[in-house]
Design a protein around this motif. Structure first.
Motif, PDB file in Angstrom:
ATOM      1  N   ARG A   6      -8.375   2.916 -12.688  1.00 15.41           N
ATOM      2  CA  ARG A   6      -9.615   3.358 -12.028  1.00 15.41           C
ATOM      3  C   ARG A   6     -10.825   3.376 -12.937  1.00 15.41           C
ATOM      4  O   ARG A   6     -11.931   3.581 -12.478  1.00 15.41           O
TER       5      ARG A   6
ATOM      6  N   ARG B  12      -2.243  14.268  -5.876  1.00 18.48           N
ATOM      7  CA  ARG B  12      -3.095  13.114  -6.188  1.00 18.48           C
ATOM      8  C   ARG B  12      -4.354  13.490  -6.941  1.00 18.48           C
ATOM      9  O   ARG B  12      -5.073  12.647  -7.447  1.00 18.48           O
TER      10      ARG B  12
ATOM     11  N   PRO C  85       2.225   4.398   5.076  1.00 19.79           N
ATOM     12  CA  PRO C  85       1.084   3.559   4.687  1.00 19.79           C
ATOM     13  C   PRO C  85       1.401   2.069   4.813  1.00 19.79           C
ATOM     14  O   PRO C  85       0.489   1.258   4.887  1.00 19.79           O
ATOM     15  N   GLU C  86       2.707   1.722   4.863  1.00 19.71           N
ATOM     16  CA  GLU C  86       3.079   0.313   4.963  1.00 19.71           C
ATOM     17  C   GLU C  86       2.597  -0.308   6.279  1.00 19.71           C
ATOM     18  O   GLU C  86       2.540  -1.522   6.407  1.00 19.71           O
TER      19      GLU C  86
ATOM     20  N   ALA D  61       6.238   5.216  -5.436  1.00 19.20           N
ATOM     21  CA  ALA D  61       4.930   5.774  -5.071  1.00 19.20           C
ATOM     22  C   ALA D  61       4.926   6.305  -3.640  1.00 19.20           C
ATOM     23  O   ALA D  61       4.264   7.290  -3.343  1.00 19.20           O
ATOM     24  N   ARG D  62       5.675   5.646  -2.748  1.00 21.40           N
ATOM     25  CA  ARG D  62       5.681   6.105  -1.356  1.00 21.40           C
ATOM     26  C   ARG D  62       6.577   7.324  -1.183  1.00 21.40           C
ATOM     27  O   ARG D  62       6.201   8.287  -0.515  1.00 21.40           O
TER      28      ARG D  62
ATOM     29  N   ALA E 189      -2.269   4.772  -9.904  1.00 21.32           N
ATOM     30  CA  ALA E 189      -3.595   4.356  -9.419  1.00 21.32           C
ATOM     31  C   ALA E 189      -4.641   5.432  -9.654  1.00 21.32           C
ATOM     32  O   ALA E 189      -5.830   5.174  -9.582  1.00 21.32           O
TER      33      ALA E 189
ATOM     34  N   GLU F 205      -6.094   7.525   1.709  1.00 23.70           N
ATOM     35  CA  GLU F 205      -6.825   8.789   1.788  1.00 23.70           C
ATOM     36  C   GLU F 205      -7.932   8.623   2.818  1.00 23.70           C
ATOM     37  O   GLU F 205      -8.812   7.789   2.657  1.00 23.70           O
TER      38      GLU F 205
ATOM     39  N   THR G 208       6.956   0.473  -5.645  1.00 26.15           N
ATOM     40  CA  THR G 208       6.359   0.818  -4.345  1.00 26.15           C
ATOM     41  C   THR G 208       7.130   1.963  -3.709  1.00 26.15           C
ATOM     42  O   THR G 208       6.543   2.932  -3.218  1.00 26.15           O
TER      43      THR G 208
ATOM     44  N   SER H   4      -9.976   6.227   0.292  1.00 28.08           N
ATOM     45  CA  SER H   4      -9.496   5.219  -0.636  1.00 28.08           C
ATOM     46  C   SER H   4      -8.121   4.726  -0.229  1.00 28.08           C
ATOM     47  O   SER H   4      -7.420   5.366   0.552  1.00 28.08           O
ATOM     48  N   VAL H   5      -7.774   3.584  -0.759  1.00 26.16           N
ATOM     49  CA  VAL H   5      -6.482   2.959  -0.484  1.00 26.16           C
ATOM     50  C   VAL H   5      -5.831   2.662  -1.831  1.00 26.16           C
ATOM     51  O   VAL H   5      -6.482   2.132  -2.729  1.00 26.16           O
ATOM     52  N   GLU H   6      -4.557   3.023  -1.972  1.00 24.74           N
ATOM     53  CA  GLU H   6      -3.861   2.784  -3.239  1.00 24.74           C
ATOM     54  C   GLU H   6      -2.637   1.917  -3.020  1.00 24.74           C
ATOM     55  O   GLU H   6      -1.915   2.072  -2.042  1.00 24.74           O
ATOM     56  N   SER H   7      -2.432   1.035  -3.994  1.00 23.66           N
ATOM     57  CA  SER H   7      -1.138   0.374  -4.092  1.00 23.66           C
ATOM     58  C   SER H   7      -0.589   0.740  -5.461  1.00 23.66           C
ATOM     59  O   SER H   7      -1.168   1.571  -6.160  1.00 23.66           O
TER      60      SER H   7
ATOM     61  N   ILE I 106       0.847  -1.196   0.000  1.00 24.96           N
ATOM     62  CA  ILE I 106       0.000   0.000   0.000  1.00 24.96           C
ATOM     63  C   ILE I 106       0.877   1.238   0.000  1.00 24.96           C
ATOM     64  O   ILE I 106       1.857   1.351   0.749  1.00 24.96           O
ATOM     65  N   THR I 107       0.552   2.173  -0.906  1.00 30.27           N
ATOM     66  CA  THR I 107       1.400   3.348  -1.077  1.00 30.27           C
ATOM     67  C   THR I 107       0.728   4.620  -0.571  1.00 30.27           C
ATOM     68  O   THR I 107       1.386   5.629  -0.383  1.00 30.27           O
ATOM     69  N   TYR I 108      -0.577   4.571  -0.380  1.00 30.36           N
ATOM     70  CA  TYR I 108      -1.259   5.797  -0.002  1.00 30.36           C
ATOM     71  C   TYR I 108      -2.628   5.468   0.571  1.00 30.36           C
ATOM     72  O   TYR I 108      -3.337   4.621   0.045  1.00 30.36           O
TER      73      TYR I 108
END
Lengths: 126, 444, 482
Positions: free
Chosen positions: B315, B284, A87-88, C473-474, B309, A42, C470, A58-61, A38-40
């Motif tokens: 999406r 975002r 988010p990890e 993105a992080r 994403a 919201e 990953t 929301s949850v993003e990977s 998971i990267t983010y």
């Protein structure tokens, strides 16, 4: 891994209901595995009010994004701000440090699943 | 057949492997009733013949006149090295960098482009670019609508009318209220704009320099927007940005721009480049591609498309936008041009353009029957008012081989006598002197 | 390779204009001016040339490598079209020229190109009118969806939904949604639209159905005539996503088949370069009943053969682009169409379909091919068996191809095939190249069986290996220090 002391939503959120009419919400081990790293996350703001089933974040990977639904009705009283930078935690500890929000419940939640019922859904979605 | 390499023998061998006897058998699933009623196209031509045909058409376009036409689209000098690099097949014939290991050239270039435009506008984040300045502004408005969950957008009438009509087309079905605040003789009416911002306002939209060439500082307006929790959106002009106060310094939340001035040919309207930048906490909400830096298992630095994403291929209907191209080659061109120019080159371009425009304004307004539309500061473009219809003046000058600028009456009723005149570093004083002589002659 | 900013040497001269006599502050108040410089790099021309030449060497492109990227139609892009687009008569033409008094005359060559390109696209697709304004395929979709909305609004229809099959490109639902519609997805049966599923979803609220033909599995929608009738029966409109037009030139005109709106991708079928992700061009064609809603401006031709821009179309959806779309791209497509002519274009599709079927047959024992029957210009294979038996996924096969100098097929699309590998060879690749691809694929599948570990480590011959997405993105490092 589906803890016995929690209730669940079909959309893969868990709810821990406390005696004082508050609840903590997160996503399940199954959900975080499906999403991958998971990267983010919201999250809503403190003070937002939701009905059960409303979209609240929301949850993003890297390769997927998933809506987060509020499994109960009530007002947000706390959000897990640690997830902004880490988010990890959702991957590492979905039922612990990776919690999402705390909610002041409007009334007794209904339509939530027992651990056994949720286990069946997770099995079927797999 | 050109570009199709198979010999008849090879076709035979391939059909045999497939197990059909004729090419037509491959199309057997298309019912007879659906076969084309006609396919009445001309016969093919040799490369030489097509070239000759296209050269004939190109020659019918008037591109060799001295021109002072700008209105948001500017004829700046393009260094030769930029064309030479751009035509390398490794850039030109590559696809979107979905396989990063064989696309590091494109990806690093996007990362560098993002850096360059952020530095130019003093903004925190940039995407890899969208179609053009107009769609960039529309996307910026949509970002603000999503972020604030509000439906009212306040737009200055001094924002390019071309952008405003594009904005109107896209938002027609979306139940947005676009509130246009009238200009004041070509100046933005900052007080009226501030008054129009209320608790339902998603964003206030301005342009600097505005369509009339007027330069302003919107710091106060943006502060007012922040008070009301509305976002501030500004459309800029990249070449002049070395000279003018930056959107970042003014406190803008989102800055967009038409990137054409950064070395893209005018090319009758496209392809151009929509520059999109924003504050970090809005990233975002930003549509389009973004390149990010990371590393591989051996610790080597590399670049990937990141934050995917948000995009349509993941999406689908919930994506931030349907955009899936980024005018990559146009962004590369802009980046190469920025690198060839550097601070000094770009500053000189801006300073020369401003110098030429002020020289032209001074000379023109010394003529009887010509005055400036307003006394506001301007950059490389300004509006003059004649004691005569501007379209008539323009028509007469064009007969003499000079396009004097853009008659404003088309978009601004009441300004039928006003002409928008632009200069770049490509103009010489003698060109401007000729313009002035001809205007003088025509007005007599 | 370090970024261009790290190579900056302050004081080094690039390609600069002359020194100005004045400074901006001689004319403009200090408080309106920038404080400080933007910190762009200071480089010589050679520094810049070497940096970008170096970057280019880290890319695959059609000029250098086979690029069987399904759906994207990575065919060869003829070089002469570049010179055509760069002719000063086109490249120096200001887009507002036609708005000047007498401006039509001054841009008549360009207007003729637009008019003729639209006319040729009408004949190729069987549509009644075209606009070149949309600047990419997705932009064309949005334009089409806006016209569908305008048509229904004009007729007083209450239409709120657009139907997309589950095999659709992601842009279809995204575009429909941005145009204000709700999107209904329907499941495919045997790889194509199932008329029963469609019937169940069709009601009076359906504004239209978006189809790709052949679809993203490379299969022809053989129930098409029935589908057209069903949709028209509820006064819905048929939308054709032209991403796969390369398969049907001269064999099917979607206008004849009953489609109401189409978008094309000039950068696919008509061979304009992809440029690493743009600029594209997404012209939209319409049937007779949608002509009033086309975007403005429109190019017209009078009896004397003079071209003129017209704006007076009260039912038009308005402006989707400031001017005439990506004119520079349309120029290349126009030149390409003239070069090939009717026969050439027909051969394009025939050979694209031939090559795809040839590859499908030659690889059918090495890869799973879920819908293994005659395909059109592309086919979708799957790495499901390899994943089950040896843990090798479509992604690993893609990376192994990169190691061998071949661009990967499109992977994990369409979404309805697991471990999808979507292969589109195009008509411009020789049989020798196709055979070499087959050999490489067989070798990779062999390696998957005997030494799967080595595939999981691929690619090793590229400038970098698999990157940590990953972390990207992080950490979100999207600029050099500002």
């Amino acid at each position: 891994m589906i803890p016995n002391d929690l209730l669940y939503a079909k959309t893969h959120e868990w709810v821990r209901i406390e005696d004082n009419g508050e609840a903590t919400v997160g996503i399940t081990q199954f959900a975080q595995e499906q999403l991958g790293d998971i990267t983010y996350v919201e999250l809503p703001s403190v003070g937002d009010v939701f009905s059960a089933g409303d979209e609240m974040g929301s949850v993003e990977s890297v390769k997927a994004a998933s809506e987060l639904y509020c499994p109960v009705s009530g007002e947000i009283i706390a959000v897990n701000e640690a997830l902004d930078d880490a988010p990890e935690k959702v991957n590492a500890s979905p039922y612990g440090d990776g919690w999402f929000v705390r909610i002041k419940l409007d009334d007794e939640p209904d339509d939530l699943l027992s651990p056994e019922e949720y286990a069946e859904i997770a099995q079927a979605d797999h | 057949m050109p570009y199709i390499p198979h010999t008849p023998e090879e076709v035979r061998e391939m059909l045999d492997v497939i197990g059909v006897s004729r090419i037509d058998d491959l199309f057997a699933e298309i019912p007879e009733a659906l076969r084309p009623k006609s396919f009445n196209l001309p016969a093919g031509m040799t490369e030489m013949a097509v070239r000759a045909h296209m050269e004939r058409l190109a020659a019918q376009n008037a591109v060799h006149m001295d021109s002072f036409l700008g209105a948001g689209f500017y004829d700046h000098y393009v260094p030769s090295a930029s064309d030479a690099l751009l035509l390398r097949g490794e850039f030109y014939t590559a696809y979107t960098p979905y396989q990063p290991e064989c696309s590091q050239g494109t990806l690093q270039a996007i990362f560098e482009y993002q850096t360059a435009v952020c530095r130019l506008f003093e903004m925190e984040c940039s995407n890899a670019g969208v179609y053009d300045g107009g769609t960039a502004l529309y996307e910026a408005v949509m970002m603000a609508v999503r972020q604030t969950r509000r439906k009212k957008v306040v737009v200055s009438e001094a924002v390019s009318p071309i952008y405003r009509i594009v904005l109107a087309t896209y938002t027609k079905n979306l139940k947005l209220a676009l509130v246009t605040v009238p200009h004041d003789k070509g100046r933005d009416d900052a007080a009226a704009l501030a008054d129009a911002i209320d608790d339902q306002t998603a964003a206030v939209v301005v342009q600097n320099p505005n369509f009339f060439g007027v330069v302003a500082d919107f710091t106060g307006l943006f502060a007012k927007a922040r008070e009301k929790k509305a976002l501030s959106i500004i459309s800029g002009y990249p070449v002049l940005q070395t000279a003018l106060k930056t959107p970042g310094a003014m406190g803008a939340d989102i800055c967009t721009a038409e990137g054409q001035s950064l070395g893209l040919p005018l090319s009758f309207g496209g392809p151009y480049l929509g520059v999109m930048t924003c504050r970090k906490d809005l990233v975002r909400q930003m549509p389009g591609r973004i390149a990010g830096r990371t590393f591989d298992a051996k610790g080597r630095t590399g670049y990937v498309l990141t934050l995917q994403a948000r995009e349509q291929h993941i999406r689908r209907q919930k994506a931030t936008s349907n955009i899936c191209s980024n005018q990559a080659l146009c962004a590369l061109r802009a980046l190469i041009n920025l690198c060839l120019s550097g601070n000094e080159g770009l500053s000189r371009q801006a300073a020369l353009s401003i110098e030429n425009a002020h020289y032209a304004a001074k000379r023109l307004t010394a003529l009887p029957g010509v005055e400036l539309l307003n006394d506001a500061p301007f950059g490389n473009e300004f509006a003059v008012v004649f004691n005569d219809n501007a379209r008539r003046v323009a028509r007469l000058l064009m007969r003499e081989g000079v396009i004097p600028g853009f008659p404003l009456g088309r978009y601004y009723p009441g300004l039928e006598n006003a002409l928008l005149v632009c200069c770049t570093e490509k103009h010489h004083r003698k060109d401007i002197d000729r313009l002035v002589r001809l205007v003088e002659k025509v007005l007599q | 390779m370090s970024t261009v900013f790290k190579k900056s040497v302050p004081g080094r001269e690039g390609v600069w204009p002359e020194k100005p006599r004045t400074e901006p502050r001689d004319f403009i108040d200090e408080n309106l001016l920038r404080a400080g410089q933007p910190n762009l790099p200071s480089l010589s021309e050679l520094d810049v040339v070497r940096h970008f030449t170096g970057l280019s060497k880290k890319n695959f492109g059609v000029d250098g490598e086979f690029y069987p990227l399904g759906s994207c139609t990575m065919k060869y892009n003829p070089k002469f079209t570049e010179e055509v687009a760069a002719l000063p008569g086109f490249s120096r033409l200001h887009p507002m020229t036609p708005q000047l008094p007498g401006g039509g005359e001054m841009s008549s060559g360009a207007l003729e190109v637009i008019y003729e390109t639209e006319r040729l696209l009408c004949e190729i697709t069987g549509m009644s009118a075209f606009t070149l304004h949309p600047m990419a395929g997705a932009h064309g979709e949005l334009t089409g969806a806006l016209m569908m909305a305008a048509y229904h609004a004009d007729k007083g229809n209450k239409k709120t939904k657009i139907i997309c099959p589950d095999s659709a490109h992601g842009t279809n639902p995204a575009s429909a949604s941005i145009a204000g519609f709700d999107v209904v997805s329907i499941a495919s049966a045997d790889g194509i639209v199932d008329p029963d599923q469609l019937a169940a979803a069709l009601d009076d609220e359906v504004a239209g159905v978006m189809l790709t033909v052949p679809n993203t599995l490379g299969l022809f929608e053989k129930h098409l005539p029935r589908i057209v009738d069903m949709v028209h029966a509820v006064d819905g409109l048929l939308y054709y996503d032209g991403a796969n037009l390369n398969a049907i030139l001269g064999h099917l005109r979607v206008g004849d088949a009953g489609f109401d709106v189409v978008h094309l991708n000039l950068h696919k079928t008509f061979a304009t370069p992809h440029g690493g992700g743009g600029p594209g061009s997404g012209p939209v064609g319409v049937s007779e009943k949608l002509i009033p809603y086309l975007p403005i401006s429109r190019v017209t031709r009078d009896d004397a053969g003079r071209y003129k821009l017209k704006y007076d179309y009260p039912k038009s959806i308005g402006y989707v682009a400031p001017f005439y779309g990506n004119f520079g791209v349309a120029l290349k497509a126009y030149a390409y169409i003239l070069r090939l002519g009717a026969e050439g274009l027909t051969r394009v599709s025939e050979n694209a379909v031939l090559a795809a079927n040839y590859l499908r047959k030659r690889l059918e024992n090495d890869l799973d091919i879920p819908y293994n029957r005659l395909c059109m210009h592309e086919f979708v294979a799957s790495a499901c068996s390899a994943q089950k038996t040896c843990g090798v996924r479509a992604l690993d096969i893609a990376k192994a191809l990169l190691d061998r100098g071949i661009h990967a097929p499109t992977i994990y699309f369409p979404l309805i095939v697991k471990e999808a590998l979507m292969v589109e060879p195009t008509e411009t690749e020789s049989k020798a190249t196709l055979d070499a691809f087959v050999d490489v694929m067989k070798e990779i599948m062999e390696q998957a069986a005997t030494d799967p570990e080595s595939l999981l480590a691929a690619p090793v011959n590229t400038p970098v290996g698999r990157l940590d997405e990953t972390h990207a993105a992080r950490a979100m490092e999207i600029t050099e220090d500002l």
